[in-house]
Motif scaffolding. Sequence first.
Motif, PDB file in Angstrom:
ATOM      1  N   ALA A  88      27.835   6.191  43.827  1.00  0.00           N
ATOM      2  CA  ALA A  88      26.483   6.291  43.261  1.00  0.00           C
ATOM      3  C   ALA A  88      26.034   4.941  42.720  1.00  0.00           C
ATOM      4  N   ILE A  93      22.034   4.994  42.804  1.00  0.00           N
ATOM      5  CA  ILE A  93      21.601   6.352  42.485  1.00  0.00           C
ATOM      6  C   ILE A  93      22.036   6.621  41.048  1.00  0.00           C
ATOM      7  N   MET A  99      23.259  12.493  43.885  1.00  0.00           N
ATOM      8  CA  MET A  99      23.820  12.055  45.162  1.00  0.00           C
ATOM      9  C   MET A  99      24.367  13.238  45.955  1.00  0.00           C
ATOM     10  N   LYS A 102      21.621  14.975  47.652  1.00  0.00           N
ATOM     11  CA  LYS A 102      21.114  14.224  48.800  1.00  0.00           C
ATOM     12  C   LYS A 102      22.056  14.309  49.996  1.00  0.00           C
ATOM     13  N   TRP A 109      21.080  11.395  54.472  1.00  0.00           N
ATOM     14  CA  TRP A 109      22.252  10.743  53.910  1.00  0.00           C
ATOM     15  C   TRP A 109      22.634   9.513  54.733  1.00  0.00           C
TER      16      TRP A 109
END
Length: 121
Positions: A88, A93, A99, A102, A109
């Motif tokens: 991350a 992020i 994360m 996502k 991704w």
Amino acid sequence: MKSSLEATEMWFLRRMMRIPWTAKKTNEEILTKAQTTRRLMTKIRKRQAKFVGHVIRRNQLEHSVTTGKFDGKRGRGRPREKMLDSLADWMNIEKPSEMIRKMSCRVGWKSLIAHASRNGT
């Protein structure tokens, strides 16, 4: 770990270019002479991100192990660095939970991984 991997990468470059370690050459001089940049950490992070995305999407035992959702006591001392936290941070992020959300979209991704590896550190 990161510094030892980067040192190993530089050692490989010196060996390929037959520059002895006793020569007074900086890493930047070696990189410019080889006309390359450091890429090992970016490749490692990219592969880690692909693997973790695969594991999270499968939603099996590996998912629980990766996210660390187990009952029990926490160990003594400093908490270990988690792969999700470091990924991350690499991908800029805010939270690992964001994360993980996502990761459910495979195409999105992959584009996030590509963007992070272009900006790579």
